[in-house]
Design a protein around this motif. Structure first.
Motif, PDB file in Angstrom:
ATOM      1  N   PHE A  59       0.812  -1.213   0.000  1.00 28.69           N
ATOM      2  CA  PHE A  59       0.000   0.000   0.000  1.00 28.69           C
ATOM      3  C   PHE A  59       0.848   1.267   0.000  1.00 28.69           C
ATOM      4  O   PHE A  59       0.446   2.287  -0.554  1.00 28.69           O
ATOM      5  N   THR A  67      -8.297  -1.607  -4.146  1.00 29.40           N
ATOM      6  CA  THR A  67      -8.932  -2.428  -3.113  1.00 29.40           C
ATOM      7  C   THR A  67     -10.210  -3.091  -3.611  1.00 29.40           C
ATOM      8  O   THR A  67     -10.960  -3.673  -2.830  1.00 29.40           O
ATOM      9  N   ASP A 106     -15.901  -2.599  -3.432  1.00 34.96           N
ATOM     10  CA  ASP A 106     -14.587  -1.999  -3.242  1.00 34.96           C
ATOM     11  C   ASP A 106     -14.393  -1.731  -1.757  1.00 34.96           C
ATOM     12  O   ASP A 106     -15.119  -0.925  -1.164  1.00 34.96           O
ATOM     13  N   GLY A 116     -12.247  -0.072  -0.465  1.00 30.51           N
ATOM     14  CA  GLY A 116     -11.843   1.314  -0.277  1.00 30.51           C
ATOM     15  C   GLY A 116     -13.005   2.227   0.041  1.00 30.51           C
ATOM     16  O   GLY A 116     -12.818   3.343   0.540  1.00 30.51           O
ATOM     17  N   GLY A 120      -8.938   1.030   2.685  1.00 33.70           N
ATOM     18  CA  GLY A 120      -7.580   0.625   2.393  1.00 33.70           C
ATOM     19  C   GLY A 120      -6.967  -0.146   3.544  1.00 33.70           C
ATOM     20  O   GLY A 120      -6.301  -1.157   3.360  1.00 33.70           O
ATOM     21  N   TYR A 173      -8.443  -3.626   3.857  1.00 35.94           N
ATOM     22  CA  TYR A 173      -7.953  -4.617   2.899  1.00 35.94           C
ATOM     23  C   TYR A 173      -6.702  -5.314   3.414  1.00 35.94           C
ATOM     24  O   TYR A 173      -6.442  -6.467   3.057  1.00 35.94           O
TER      25      TYR A 173
END
Length: 368
Positions: free
Chosen positions: A149, A156, A169, A171, A181, A184
Motif C-alpha cells: 500500500f 482495493t 470496493d 476502499g 484501504g 484490505y
C-alpha cells in the motif's frame, strides 16, 4: 539485475533490447531456477543427509509412510534459493513488487526453516509451536501488505470469477473509523496465511504439492503477463496492472525451481520440501493473488489445495461434535491412501484434478 544493468546500454548494443520483453526475461528466469535446482539438488541432498536432517514420520499415519523415515527434509531451501537468485537476476529491481515478493519468500521460508529445524533437533514431528508459527506468518504478511500500500497505486476492489466488474470496493467501506484501504490489509494477510497453511497441509505425498504448485504457478504466470499488457487486459476486460509482467517473471522462476525440485521429489522421493518450502510457496500464492487482483479466482486455480484444507476443517469440526470421523484420515490424500489407492495413483489423480482446476480458472478470463 541484468535488466537494470544492461538495458540502459541498448543504444550501444541493440541486441540488449530483448531484455525489454517480459517473455524473454520470464523464460530465462524459469531456466535459471531450473538449472540451479538441477545442479545443486544432489549437493543439497547429500549435505542434508550428512547433517542427519531426516524426516520424522507420524506413527498414526499410513503404515506405508514408515519407510520414508530418515528421508532428508528442508529441501525447500533448494527451491527458495533458486527462486531468489532467478528473481534477482531477471526482474526489474526498481519495482517495489519485486522486493515485496522476495520478502514473502524469505520470510515465510524462514518460518518453515525454523519449524523443520526444531523437528530435526527434537526428533519428532511437532516442530515450532503453532502460535509461534502463526505469529511469524502474521508479521511477514502484515509487512508485505503495508509495503504494498505504501509503494504502489493499489486497488482495493474485489472481483469474482465470471464477472466483468468488481463486486465491491473495500476502499469505500469504513469500519470503526478505519478506511477501506486499511481494511484490505487484514484481508490480504488472511489470504497469505491461509494459502501458506493450505499448501503445507497438501505436502504429504511424494511430488504431490510440488506438481500442484507447478500448475498453479503456470496459471498465475499467464494471468500476470496478460494483466501487465494494456491491450490484452482491455480486450479481456480485466484490471491492467503495471507490475503484472514482473509478477509473471517471478511466477515462472517459481515454476522452474519447482520443476527442478520435482526431479528429486518424485516417488520415491530423495528429499522433501518440508515446511521450509510449503509455507513459503503457499504464502507466495496468497500474495500473488492479491497483486494480480485474483484473490477469489485462486480458490479455483488451487482447487486441490482448497479440497485438502476443507477435508481437515470438516474432519476436526465433525470429530469434536460427534467423536466420529468422516474421512479415514485427513488431509484428503491420506483418506484415499487408507482406502487402498497406491501413493502414485493418489498423486497422479490429484495432479489431473489440479490441471483441470487451473484450466477452469483460466477459462473464466474469457467467460465473463
Amino acid at each position: 539485475m541484468f535488466y537494470n544493468l544492461l538495458y540502459p546500454l541498448v543504444s550501444h548494443l541493440t541486441v540488449l533490447n530483448v531484455l525489454h520483453y517480459i517473455t524473454v526475461r520470464s523464460a530465462y528466469a524459469a531456466v535459471t531456477a531450473l538449472v540451479l535446482a538441477f545442479l545443486f539438488g544432489p549437493w543439497v541432498i547429500r549435505k542434508l543427509r550428512e547433517l542427519k536432517a531426516g524426516q520424522e514420520v507420524r506413527t498414526d499415519g499410513p503404515q506405508s509412510h514408515l519407510v520414508k523415515a530418515g528421508t532428508p527434509t528442508m529441501g525447500g531451501l533448494l527451491m527458495l534459493i533458486a527462486i531468489v537468485v532467478a528473481a534477482l537476476l531477471w526482474m526489474d529491481l526498481t519495482q517495489p513488487v519485486t522486493w515485496i515478493l522476495l520478502l514473502a519468500v524469505v520470510g515465510f521460508g524462514g518460518i518453515g526453516f525454523a519449524d523443520d529445524l526444531l523437528k530435526i533437533l527434537g526428533k519428532n514431528s511437532k516442530g515450532l509451536p503453532s502460535w509461534w508459527k502463526i505469529a511469524g506468518q502474521f508479521l511477514i504478511s502484515a509487512l508485505c501488505m503495508i509495503l504494498l500500500f505504501l509503494t504502489t497505486n493499489f486497488s482495493t476492489a474485489l472481483y469474482l470469477p465470471f464477472l466483468k466488474f468488481p463486486v465491491f470496493d473495500l476502499g469505500q467501506w469504513h469500519f470503526a473509523g478505519l478506511s477501506g484501504g486499511l481494511l484490505y490489509i487484514p484481508f490480504g494477510m488472511f489470504l497469505m496465511i491461509g494459502w501458506s497453511n493450505a499448501v503445507n497441509l497438501t505436502d504429504g505425498l511424494d511430488g504431490l504439492a510440488t506438481g500442484l504448485v507447478i500448475m498453479v504457478g503456470l496459471a498465475l504466470a499467464a494471468i500476470g503477463y496478460i494483466s501487465g499488457r494494456q491491450d490484452y487486459a482491455s480486450y479481456l476486460q480485466i484490471p491492467y496492472l503495471p507490475w503484472g509482467g514482473e509478477v509473471a517473471i517471478f511466477c515462472l522462476a517459481l515454476v522452474g525451481a519447482a520443476v527442478g525440485f520435482l526431479w528429486f521429489n518424485t516417488h520415491p522421493a530423495e528429499v522433501f520440501m518440508g515446511d521450509t518450502g510449503s509455507l513459503a510457496l503457499g504464502g507466495l500464492f496468497g500474495l500473488i493473488s492479491v497483486l494480480l487482483k485474483k484473490e477469489i479466482l485462486l480458490v479455483i486455480l488451487g482447487g486441490v489445495f482448497v479440497m485438502e484444507t476443507l477435508s481437515v476443517m470438516i474432519q476436526v469440526f465433525w470429530y469434536k461434535r460427534t467423536k466420529k470421523r468422516i474421512f479415514r484420515m485427513a488431509p484428503l490424500h491420506h483418506h484415499f491412501e487408507l482406502s487402498g489407492w497406491a501413493e502414485t495413483k493418489v498423486v497422479t489423480r490429484f495432479w489431473i484434478l489440479g490441471g483441470l482446476f487451473a484450466i477452469l480458472g483460466l477459462s473464466t478470463l474469457k467467460l465473463q
